[in-house]
Enzyme design. Structure first.
Site, PDB file in Angstrom:
ATOM      1  N   ASP A 180       0.855  -1.180   0.000  1.00 45.19           N
ATOM      2  CA  ASP A 180       0.000   0.000   0.000  1.00 45.19           C
ATOM      3  C   ASP A 180       0.901   1.243   0.000  1.00 45.19           C
ATOM      4  OD1 ASP A 180      -2.160   1.684   0.022  1.00 45.19           O
ATOM      5  OD2 ASP A 180      -3.164   0.734   1.710  1.00 45.19           O
ATOM      6  N   GLU A 225     -10.333   7.029   4.541  1.00 44.41           N
ATOM      7  CA  GLU A 225      -9.256   6.480   5.376  1.00 44.41           C
ATOM      8  C   GLU A 225      -9.277   7.081   6.787  1.00 44.41           C
ATOM      9  OE1 GLU A 225      -5.557   5.633   3.333  1.00 44.41           O
ATOM     10  OE2 GLU A 225      -6.471   6.094   1.415  1.00 44.41           O
TER      11      GLU A 225
HETATM   12  C1  BGC Z   1      -3.462   9.776  -2.090  1.00 43.09           C
HETATM   13  C2  BGC Z   1      -4.332   8.575  -1.865  1.00 43.09           C
HETATM   14  C3  BGC Z   1      -3.671   7.690  -0.927  1.00 43.09           C
HETATM   15  C4  BGC Z   1      -3.298   8.428   0.338  1.00 43.09           C
HETATM   16  C5  BGC Z   1      -2.488   7.571   1.219  1.00 43.09           C
HETATM   17  C6  BGC Z   1      -3.187  10.465  -0.784  1.00 43.09           C
HETATM   18  O1  BGC Z   1      -2.373  11.569  -0.956  1.00 43.09           O
HETATM   19  O2  BGC Z   1      -4.076  10.658  -2.957  1.00 43.09           O
HETATM   20  O3  BGC Z   1      -4.571   7.857  -3.019  1.00 43.09           O
HETATM   21  O4  BGC Z   1      -4.540   6.656  -0.655  1.00 43.09           O
HETATM   22  O5  BGC Z   1      -2.557   9.592   0.081  1.00 43.09           O
HETATM   23  O6  BGC Z   1      -2.799   7.751   2.555  1.00 43.09           O
HETATM   24  C1  BGC Z   2      -5.165   3.072   0.451  1.00 38.38           C
HETATM   25  C2  BGC Z   2      -5.408   2.032  -0.583  1.00 38.38           C
HETATM   26  C3  BGC Z   2      -5.323   2.617  -1.953  1.00 38.38           C
HETATM   27  C4  BGC Z   2      -4.012   3.317  -2.132  1.00 38.38           C
HETATM   28  C5  BGC Z   2      -3.848   3.970  -3.480  1.00 38.38           C
HETATM   29  C6  BGC Z   2      -3.922   3.860   0.158  1.00 38.38           C
HETATM   30  O1  BGC Z   2      -3.816   4.933   1.033  1.00 38.38           O
HETATM   31  O2  BGC Z   2      -5.034   2.459   1.709  1.00 38.38           O
HETATM   32  O3  BGC Z   2      -6.658   1.427  -0.369  1.00 38.38           O
HETATM   33  O4  BGC Z   2      -5.500   1.610  -2.900  1.00 38.38           O
HETATM   34  O5  BGC Z   2      -3.872   4.310  -1.159  1.00 38.38           O
HETATM   35  O6  BGC Z   2      -4.629   5.076  -3.616  1.00 38.38           O
END
Ligand code: BGC
Ligand code: BGC
Length: 844
Positions: free
Chosen positions: A325, A525
């Protein structure tokens, strides 16, 4: 002016860390990771390769240099790499993160996406010598192709869980795949197979259910929808995409529901509650698995060799590849975002390295050369990636735009009709007194609430932007708001639907019934983690709206938008009918289909949705699942009324229950990873103000800038910089004043502060405390003592800000940091607390 401030070690008081104290240091029975591989299911993938596949992979591998191999296991973010760089460094994969679009163009069309996909593809197949290995692009199509403007947005998983219809899930997979393919992308980071056990978790809505059995059945259905059925022509054809089972494992089992937290559970619970979706996905042919940010008994999954390699790839026969991830490897002890042999050695095959790919390549190369990462492990990772690429037809010699499937798939009417069906099936009727629903369309219906005509709110996170915030209805072309759906249904039958977000209406319009559409604002998240399940603790703005109607004798319908069940007993009591909508997505008309009757007053569709999560009886029931002891929900898993049954649901519910206003009884949070409802962050000087939109705000002069930054988790802090600025700063504001009179007596404002560059002029804490009331406090001493010391918690008693006659009953701007000149500070976790630690006088 008297000042009082105290420093604490950040960890001892800062928000969200309560868990640190509550968890026993080591509960041997639970924490012992027995590692009994026999208790894991033994399964195998049905995907049968022809001999040609294996041969192709081995031929490629034999020709690859170590640089090519290392490049192959890297995944970079599209804003952080060009096609030319991808070519030179032999990059195996790219992704676009949440809200990330080609060239940061929010309105990027399918053609723009395709052009970028083609550019990366072409670069990857024209190497300077060496093997031509097509690059693979992954994206989060977690409820439809969310990052693409105009895409069909299906209900988030929690709503799909309520629909309990695996065939519908499969069809949604097919539709999503076809929209993704139309933009040239081969791979989606879905489905999420989390079995969320604690509803405080900000990703609860990405979970189909708290019930492992439902997740198991849906896992197979969604994987087959996205990828096609193994052994058929459809499998990984031009109309399908590669799926990702995520996040392995127990992302939904963390203590306290903390995002990226620690699942402190036995191996048996891991197998029985959290794992069931994975063997099902493997048996449906899933080609990739994403490792979880979270830990199992203190050990991060990204470094968990036993779970990634022995269990997943060994015992459960997974022969695709494991993707990490977003910089998840960087969280392992001893690792950084740019170096982590531990993750590769544990079994991560493709590193989602996002930005630091160049340094990561360099470090990984050195580690392979030194033997810290064995060539065998590197080969295994590369072999797995190549195998999936070959299976997916990437080597068939066609560019993304030549294998695009259906070019007009994005947001097409067939997909929207399917999404509308999913909305209908996902709604759960909790209460229907006097059989108020379905509503006759031949009456005057007032549609109120901030969710009524608000597509961002009904879509939730992962919709155009990562957090789902900072969008308007114009950012969802082709979508239908809930109000619009109601209005269409009512007006075509001769009635009238009047939109009024604040519930005001002209004196000559007496509504027959009022619908209030309200609930949670979008989040994604960890920014969606909450401390109490009570909806709108203390504020109860929507309750007030409902009561306004009931006081006038107008029957009320609550349409509740949320990413999880929340404690809403007062709102249930104030509503004649109450429907849980979850996060329905772009097709709001599906709501009217069920709640508005036909001309003769008969239902057009009955309710089908049944709770996929248990509904709490008190705000404290954050862990509320049938397999837990003392299971005592307000509405059980599977609850849901129907018209056919004629049941009306609960009458009067208790409002004075344990935990109301508790958990944070004395805590009014303003900023916890994001501005909490109803607060908005502005950047202001004496002339103008600009709302913080997404991660950035600046005044036109650009002399004061606010950006989001990282404290404990991603983007949970605000950084303000002054550059030769006039007096200006960050300012919290909302429409309705806040009564802080109790806090004036014995409360404090508490926040975490980091002095990045000491401001050349005075830094001031400012409060707008009502008309003609503005109070300020210089933070001179705080700045002096905090400079260069990193994060510290600052506590300021409210009485230190007040004058004798102040009441603080009408605070409109509870928090502002202002300065001028030059400097930079960061702030996080801003809240008011009833404070016991402030027994020291305010210094002069
Ligand atoms: C991204 C997300 C990613 C996240 C990670 C963001 O800056 O745009 O896609 O899941 O950071 O925590
Ligand atoms: C998220 C994932 C996601 C990734 C890419 C991460 O922060 O936990 O679920 O696929 O970002 O955007």
């Amino acid at each position: 002016m008297l000042i009082k401030m105290r420093f604490f070690k950040a960890a001892s008081v800062s928000g969200g860390l309560l868990g640190l104290f509550l968890i026993p240091a080591c509960n041997n029975e639970v924490r012992q990771s027995v590692k009994d591989i026999e208790i894991w299911p033994q399964v195998s993938s049905p995907v049968r390769d022809t001999d040609a596949v294996g041969k192709k992979v081995e031929d490629l591998l034999a020709r690859m240099t170590v640089e090519e191999k290392v490049g192959q296991i890297m995944q970079a973010e599209i804003q952080a790499i060009t096609p030319e760089e991808a070519r030179i460094y032999h990059i195996g994969s790219i992704l676009n993160g949440g809200g990330s679009t080609p060239h940061r163009k929010k309105n990027a069309t399918a053609a723009d996406w395709l052009a970028m996909a083609d550019a990366f593809y072409k670069a990857s197949v024209t190497p300077d010598g060496g093997a031509a290995i097509p690059i693979i692009w992954g994206t989060d199509a977690v409820h439809g192709h969310g990052n693409v403007i105009g895409a069909t947005l299906f209900p988030h998983n929690i709503g799909l869980g309520a629909a309990r219809n695996p065939e519908l899930i499969r069809q949604i997979g097919v539709a999503t795949a076809s929209e993704v393919r139309a933009t040239g992308i081969d791979w989606v980071f879905a489905p999420t197979l989390a079995v969320a056990q604690n509803d405080r978790w900000g990703r609860s809505y990405e979970s189909y259910s708290e019930d492992p059995e439902l997740v198991r059945v849906y896992a197979a259905a969604m994987v087959k929808g996205l990828q096609g059925e193994p052994g058929t022509q459809a499998f990984l054809s031009d109309q399908r995409v590669i799926a990702t089972a995520k996040h392995f494992l127990a992302d939904g089992g963390t203590a306290g529901g903390d995002d990226q937290g620690d699942a402190r559970i036995s191996e048996r619970e891991l197998v029985e509650i959290h794992n069931p979706g994975y063997p099902a996905a493997i048996e449906a042919g899933v080609q990739t698995v994403m490792a979880s940010f979270s830990s199992w008994n203190g050990e991060k999954l990204h470094g968990h060799k036993y779970l990634l390699t022995d269990v997943l790839k060994g015992r459960m026969g997974f022969d695709g590849f494991v993707v990490g991830d977003w910089n998840g490897h960087g969280q392992l002890p001893g690792c950084t975002n740019a170096s982590c042999p531990q993750a590769i050695n544990a079994g991560i095959d493709l590193l989602m390295v996002t930005h630091d790919w160049k340094a990561m390549i360099e470090n990984t190369l050195a580690q392979v050369r030194s033997g810290e990462i064995s060539m065998a492990r590197l080969d295994d990772a590369v072999r797995r990636i190549l195998r999936v690429k070959v299976r997916a037809g990437l080597f068939d010699g066609k560019s993304p735009s030549e294998r695009v499937g259906n070019r007009s798939a994005v947001g097409n009417s067939r997909h929207r009709a399917l999404a509308r069906q999913a909305v209908r099936e996902s709604l759960v009727l909790l209460k229907n007194s006097n059989k108020l629903l379905p509503l006759s369309p031949r009456q005057t219906i007032l549609v109120a609430g901030d969710g009524a005509d608000n597509i961002s709110k009904q879509a939730g996170g992962w919709s155009v932007t990562w957090q789902g915030t900072d969008t308007t209805n114009q950012d969802f072309p082709g979508a239908t708001s809930i109000y619009k759906g109601i209005s269409d249904a009512v007006e075509s039958a001769g009635g009238k639907a009047v939109l009024s977000a604040d519930g005001e209406y002209p004196a000559d319009l007496k509504p027959d019934v009022a619908i209030v559409v309200y609930g949670e604002d979008p989040y994604a998240e960890g920014q969606g983690d909450i401390t109490t399940l009570e909806f709108e603790p203390r504020l109860k703005n929507n309750l007030a709206l409902l009561k306004k109607f009931t006081a006038q004798g107008i029957p009320t319908v609550s349409l509740f938008i949320s990413g999880r069940p929340l404690w809403v007993n007062p709102e249930l009591n104030a509503s004649d009918a109450f429907v849980a909508l979850w996060l329905p997505g772009s097709e709001g008309a599906g709501v009217a289909d069920v709640i508005v009757a036909d001309k003769d007053g008969n239902p057009r569709y009955d309710f089908k949705g049944r709770l996929s999560f248990s509904w709490p009886r008190t705000p404290l029931q954050e862990v509320l699942n049938p397999h837990h002891p003392n299971y005592d929900p307000l509405f059980r898993l599977g609850y849901g009324l129907t018209y056919a049954s004629g049941e009306e649901g609960p009458t009067e519910l208790l409002e004075d229950v344990d935990g109301v206003d508790a958990g944070s009884a004395d805590d009014i949070p303003l900023y916890a990873g994001r501005p909490l409802e109803p607060w908005r962050v502005f950047i202001t000087n004496h002339e103008r103000s600009q709302i913080l939109s997404g991660a950035f705000a600046a005044l036109p002069e650009q002399d004061v800038v606010i950006r989001t930054s990282d404290k404990d988790t991603q983007e949970d802090a605000l950084t303000v910089s002054w550059q030769n600025a006039q007096l200006a700063g960050l300012f919290f504001h909302q429409g309705r004043p806040l009564d802080l009179s109790r806090y004036l007596v014995e409360g404090a404002v508490v926040f975490d502060l980091k002095i990045d560059r000491p401001p050349t002029d005075e830094l001031k804490l400012v409060m707008q405390c009502g008309s003609g009331c503005e109070r300020e406090l210089p933070l001179t001493e705080t700045v002096r003592r905090g400079a260069g010391k990193g994060w510290r918690t600052v506590t300021v008693r409210l009485s230190c800000l007040a004058r004798e006659t102040d009441t603080f009953e009408q605070v409109t701007g509870p928090f502002s940091l202002q300065s001028s000149g030059k400097g930079q500070v960061s702030v996080a976790n801003i809240r008011f607390v009833m404070n016991t630690e402030t027994n020291v006088d305010c210094p002069d």
